[in-house]
Design a protein around this motif. Structure first.
Motif, mmCIF file in Angstrom:
data_model
loop_
_atom_site.group_PDB
_atom_site.id
_atom_site.type_symbol
_atom_site.label_atom_id
_atom_site.label_comp_id
_atom_site.label_asym_id
_atom_site.label_seq_id
_atom_site.Cartn_x
_atom_site.Cartn_y
_atom_site.Cartn_z
ATOM 1 N N THR A 129 -33.093 24.705 -16.751
ATOM 2 C CA THR A 129 -32.197 25.301 -17.610
ATOM 3 C C THR A 129 -31.632 26.551 -17.149
ATOM 4 O OG1 THR A 129 -33.951 26.500 -19.159
ATOM 5 C CG2 THR A 129 -33.206 24.201 -19.756
ATOM 6 N N THR A 130 -30.330 27.104 -17.676
ATOM 7 C CA THR A 130 -29.542 28.346 -17.021
ATOM 8 C C THR A 130 -29.438 29.019 -18.375
ATOM 9 O OG1 THR A 130 -27.597 27.260 -16.980
ATOM 10 C CG2 THR A 130 -29.056 27.468 -15.017
ATOM 11 N N ALA A 131 -29.867 28.776 -19.513
ATOM 12 C CA ALA A 131 -29.660 29.322 -20.650
ATOM 13 C C ALA A 131 -31.011 29.432 -21.597
ATOM 14 C CB ALA A 131 -28.626 28.861 -21.499
ATOM 15 N N TYR A 248 -28.105 31.584 -24.586
ATOM 16 C CA TYR A 248 -27.144 32.476 -23.939
ATOM 17 C C TYR A 248 -27.494 32.350 -22.690
ATOM 18 C CZ TYR A 248 -25.893 34.446 -28.500
ATOM 19 O OH TYR A 248 -25.523 34.690 -29.694
ATOM 20 N N PRO A 249 -26.756 32.804 -21.501
ATOM 21 C CA PRO A 249 -27.130 32.643 -20.118
ATOM 22 C C PRO A 249 -28.362 33.575 -19.925
ATOM 23 C CG PRO A 249 -24.797 33.533 -20.428
ATOM 24 C CD PRO A 249 -25.513 33.362 -21.850
ATOM 25 N N ALA A 291 -24.054 33.639 -10.369
ATOM 26 C CA ALA A 291 -24.053 34.331 -11.480
ATOM 27 C C ALA A 291 -23.184 33.978 -12.341
ATOM 28 C CB ALA A 291 -23.831 35.731 -11.089
ATOM 29 N N LEU A 292 -23.788 33.704 -13.742
ATOM 30 C CA LEU A 292 -22.789 33.267 -14.835
ATOM 31 C C LEU A 292 -22.208 34.322 -15.366
ATOM 32 C CD1 LEU A 292 -25.369 30.613 -16.749
ATOM 33 C CD2 LEU A 292 -23.658 30.230 -14.742
ATOM 34 N N THR A 293 -21.351 34.089 -16.138
ATOM 35 C CA THR A 293 -20.697 35.459 -16.875
ATOM 36 C C THR A 293 -21.368 35.701 -18.217
ATOM 37 O OG1 THR A 293 -18.635 35.969 -18.206
ATOM 38 C CG2 THR A 293 -19.118 33.618 -18.301
ATOM 39 N N TYR A 294 -21.598 37.023 -18.372
ATOM 40 C CA TYR A 294 -22.362 37.506 -19.525
ATOM 41 C C TYR A 294 -21.577 38.340 -20.269
ATOM 42 C CZ TYR A 294 -26.299 36.538 -16.388
ATOM 43 O OH TYR A 294 -27.397 35.944 -15.795
ATOM 44 N N TRP A 479 -20.148 27.357 -17.496
ATOM 45 C CA TRP A 479 -21.483 27.029 -17.829
ATOM 46 C C TRP A 479 -21.859 26.264 -18.997
ATOM 47 C CZ3 TRP A 479 -24.412 28.807 -22.070
ATOM 48 C CH2 TRP A 479 -23.833 29.647 -22.838
ATOM 49 N N ARG A 480 -21.062 26.495 -20.303
ATOM 50 C CA ARG A 480 -21.453 25.836 -21.372
ATOM 51 C C ARG A 480 -21.012 24.454 -21.364
ATOM 52 N NH1 ARG A 480 -17.857 27.573 -26.699
ATOM 53 N NH2 ARG A 480 -16.608 26.016 -25.884
ATOM 54 N N VAL A 481 -19.779 24.230 -20.691
ATOM 55 C CA VAL A 481 -19.343 22.756 -20.466
ATOM 56 C C VAL A 481 -20.438 22.077 -19.568
ATOM 57 C CG1 VAL A 481 -17.493 21.425 -19.486
ATOM 58 C CG2 VAL A 481 -16.869 23.259 -20.656
#
Length: 733
Positions: A129-131, A248-249, A291-294, A479-481
């Motif tokens: 997982t990334t969240a 969340y990320p 890196a994901l968006t924060y 990232w959510r999709v």
């Protein structure tokens, strides 16, 4: 490229018990080796939220994997609490930081740290997982059921800077109108285990912790089972642990400002290369992802007025000490204000002259009111929809500079081609009617990549209601999709073989039954069970068994058409759905038999097992059930699947390795046999068995033996008939 600053020469006495050194972490670039002297040091600070020994076991495999990817760099890794990490950062005793997103945002604002270089990937229960999310734990017998029930109760939290252990849960309370002042806060300090222990010791009514902490404590036996439960539990499909908040990320990797960009690039490449490393296969840390968006984290902190965007509250003694000189000066200023009243009146008349163009001033104030310094992309257009301004986040997300975007319409610049004219027509109608539109949209970056974003458009009007500008604010939600797609895959497909799972197979079967009845067509279901599969696991191990199941799945796909559905029900059981495409029961049966024969031939072909010199062979038993427009037996998917299962069982009883069609008499016979067995067991338990001896005579009428019949009374008082009784022939003495 300037080298990283070496750490201070503190000697062995300067190392705390929370740090260890891994030397020889390799940078492969020969140019970097030529440009920098050997034995450069990268000081890495890692935030911990669990007991130190647990964190050391968690991070050790990752740091060992880095050993072969960076050279001649030496990495000095230190596991630190919040206060220790902040102290090291302020003193510049670390170069890189791995921390939670809220702490990362604070470091960007206060310390000038870099934007996130990479995002951590965790593995829980075999799922990467990334969240992550937050959890609220209460006692099992507690009357607390909802977020609002926490008002007026004691809540344990670990630290005022904790994201998973405080801010995520505070945000949910904030959304429901519960103020911080209505909660009796109990700060326990790190690790999160202390907050959990506070509830168990009745020092708090609820505990805020990061997800996974509760499950880890239960697995280790550190807390007794059935003592706690999760408040507002959300069991997200495919997500490995329970949460109370949205996701969340994950944690971010940051560089402090004294680390130059070239070093950041080399280290980022090494971090991303760790994904898939064999040494991380069984650990909690699976590596890093780009890196994901924060932006969601920054928005959350702003709404909560949390650090670094909040203003700390002072006690009345601190206010008095800090503001006493100002208050004294203000008192003197009041006297001076009277003397200045005439001058202010003159200035007021002068300002009225400057405000003659009221419409222009209001227009500029409305544009300025829309925040521009944001981590979200912002673009402003004129009334005709042409871009006049964009911010830096717009350039970072789309790749277009402000000069490239100015004068062009967003649809021309970013259009992905995925939305038709009706979509944009509805958007503009909403803008003209309501002055606002919000939703998900797919756009295209400058490099051609198509990505999803959440877009909000607001119309800015002048004093008479005429539109002057449009302000669009958007964020990348790729990232959510991706997370939703991963959850969809885990919910409806078998993780081992990639085939449809039982849930998806039964849904498609139910749809096929309805279609068959509506169109007057016939289809079939094949229940495939591998013969003696348990022997593969017992002799060669479960890894070999998994390899066999994957191979069988591939052979099923090869034997089927594109419109057919193969599925794995569990263990060594497979299902094949042939859609209702045949005009009669006979044609459907012929097609099903042809497919079953192909499956039997495919499964019996030799199989190569991993690590085995010789191949092996398997056989399978296939049961077939038909469904169609006049089939009274096929009431629903469960009934058809049960019929195919019974047909497969009949093949097993007949010696395996064959094909059989379901016959209603087969089900009746098996039901009758089961009822007879149940009656016999009841007769044995209650002692109602009766022995009858029937003489056996030869041709001369002499008794040569006897047949023993064991019978028992039935519910109506009659005895079981001889055909249903058990016989044991006996010879005469």
């Amino acid at each position: 490229m300037s080298p990283l600053r070496p750490p201070p020469n503190t000697g062995s006495a300067g190392l705390t018990r929370r740090s260890w050194l891994l030397g020889g972490l390799a940078l492969a670039a020969s140019a970097a080796r030529a440009a920098h002297p050997p034995r450069q040091t990268v000081r890495l600070g890692i935030l911990i939220y669990r007991p130190l020994e647990v964190e050391q076991r968690t991070w050790r495999p990752l740091l060992q994997a880095l050993d072969e990817r960076l050279a001649p760099l030496t990495v000095e890794a230190q596991l630190l609490s919040y206060d220790e990490l902040d102290t090291h950062i302020s003193a510049r005793r670390v170069d890189l930081v791995i921390t939670n997103p809220a702490h990362a945002v604070m470091l960007e604002v206060r310390e000038g740290a870099s934007t996130p270089m990479a995002t951590l990937v965790r593995r829980r229960r075999g799922i990467e997982t990334t969240a992550f999310g937050g959890v609220v734990l209460v006692a099992s017998h507690s009357r607390l059921q909802h977020w609002r029930d926490l008002r007026g109760h004691r809540v344990a939290a670990v630290h005022k800077e904790s994201l998973g252990g405080l801010h995520l849960q505070r945000f949910e309370l904030h959304r429901r109108g519960v103020r911080d002042s209505e909660i009796d806060w109990v700060y326990t300090g790190m690790p999160h285990d202390r907050a959990v222990r506070a509830v168990l010791d009745d020092q708090a009514d609820a505990a805020f912790v990061r997800d996974g902490v509760w499950e880890a404590l239960l697995a280790s036996g550190a807390i007794p089972p059935n003592r706690l439960r999760v408040l507002q539990r959300q069991d997200l499909p495919g997500y490995p642990v329970a949460v109370s908040t949205p996701l969340y990320p994950e944690w971010a990797v940051l560089a402090l400002p004294h680390v130059d960009t070239a070093w950041r690039g080399l280290i980022t490449q090494a971090l991303l290369a760790l994904r898939g490393d064999a040494r991380l296969a069984g650990g909690e840390i699976a590596g890093f992802t780009p890196a994901l968006t924060y932006a969601t984290i920054e928005r959350l902190l702003r709404e909560l007025r949390a650090e670094p965007f909040g203003t700390p509250r002072l006690t009345w003694q601190e206010n008095l000490r800090l503001n006493a000189p100002g208050w004294a000066a203000a008192a003197g200023g009041i006297v001076a204000l009277g003397a200045l009243a005439g001058w202010m009146a003159h200035q007021r008349r002068r300002l009225q002259g400057l405000l003659r163009d009221k419409a222009t001033l209001l227009d500029e104030l409305a544009v300025v009111a829309k925040t521009f310094d944001s981590a979200q992309g912002v673009l402003i257009t004129d009334a005709s929809g042409r871009v006049i301004r964009v911010n830096r986040a717009f350039t970072a997300i789309t790749g277009y500079t402000e000069a490239e975007a100015q004068g062009r319409k967003p649809g021309e610049l970013l259009g992905s081609g995925r939305h038709g004219a009706d979509f944009y027509r509805a958007m503009w109608e909403a803008l003209q009617r309501d002055g606002h539109w919000e939703g998900e949209i797919w756009n295209r970056r400058k490099n051609g990549e198509i990505y999803p974003e959440w877009l909000t458009i607001s119309a800015v009007t002048d004093a008479v209601g005429k539109v002057r500008h449009y302000v669009a604010i958007f964020s990348d939600i790729g990232w959510r999709v991706q997370a939703e797609a991963q959850i969809q895959q885990l919910a409806f497909y078998d993780a081992l073989t990639g085939l449809a799972n039982r849930r998806l197979a039964l849904d498609r079967l139910q749809q096929a039954i309805l279609t068959a009845r509506r169109d007057g067509r016939w289809g079939a279901v094949l229940f495939v069970d591998l013969d003696h599969f348990k022997a593969i696991n017992d002799v060669h191990g479960h890894d070999a068994g998994d390899a066999v199941l994957r191979a069988v799945a591939q052979r099923l796909r090869a034997a089927l058409r594109e419109q057919d559905t193969p599925a794995r029900l569990g263990g060594d059981e497979f299902l094949v759905l042939l859609p209702a495409a045949h005009p009669s029961r006979a044609s459907a049966a012929d097609a099903a038999r042809t497919v079953a024969d192909k499956i039997v031939i495919g499964v019996t072909a030799p199989l190569e097992l991993p690590g085995q010199a010789q191949s092996t062979r398997l056989t399978c038993s296939v049961g077939i059930a038909l469904f169609g427009d006049d089939d009274a037996q096929a009431e629903d998917a469960a009934a058809v699947l049960r019929a195919a299962d019974l047909a497969m069982v009949s093949v097993k009883q007949g010696g395996r390795n064959g094909v059989a069609f379901f016959d209603p008499e087969m089900e009746a016979a098996m039901r009758e046999r089961q009822q007879r067995l149940d009656a016999l067991r009841d007769a044995i338990d209650t002692g109602r068995l009766c022995l009858y001896l029937q003489p056996q005579v030869d041709a001369k009428g002499r008794i040569v033996g006897a047949e023993a019949l064991v019978r028992w009374p039935q519910a109506d008082g009659s005895f079981t008939p001889p055909a249903s009784s058990s016989r044991w022939p006996r010879k005469a003495a």
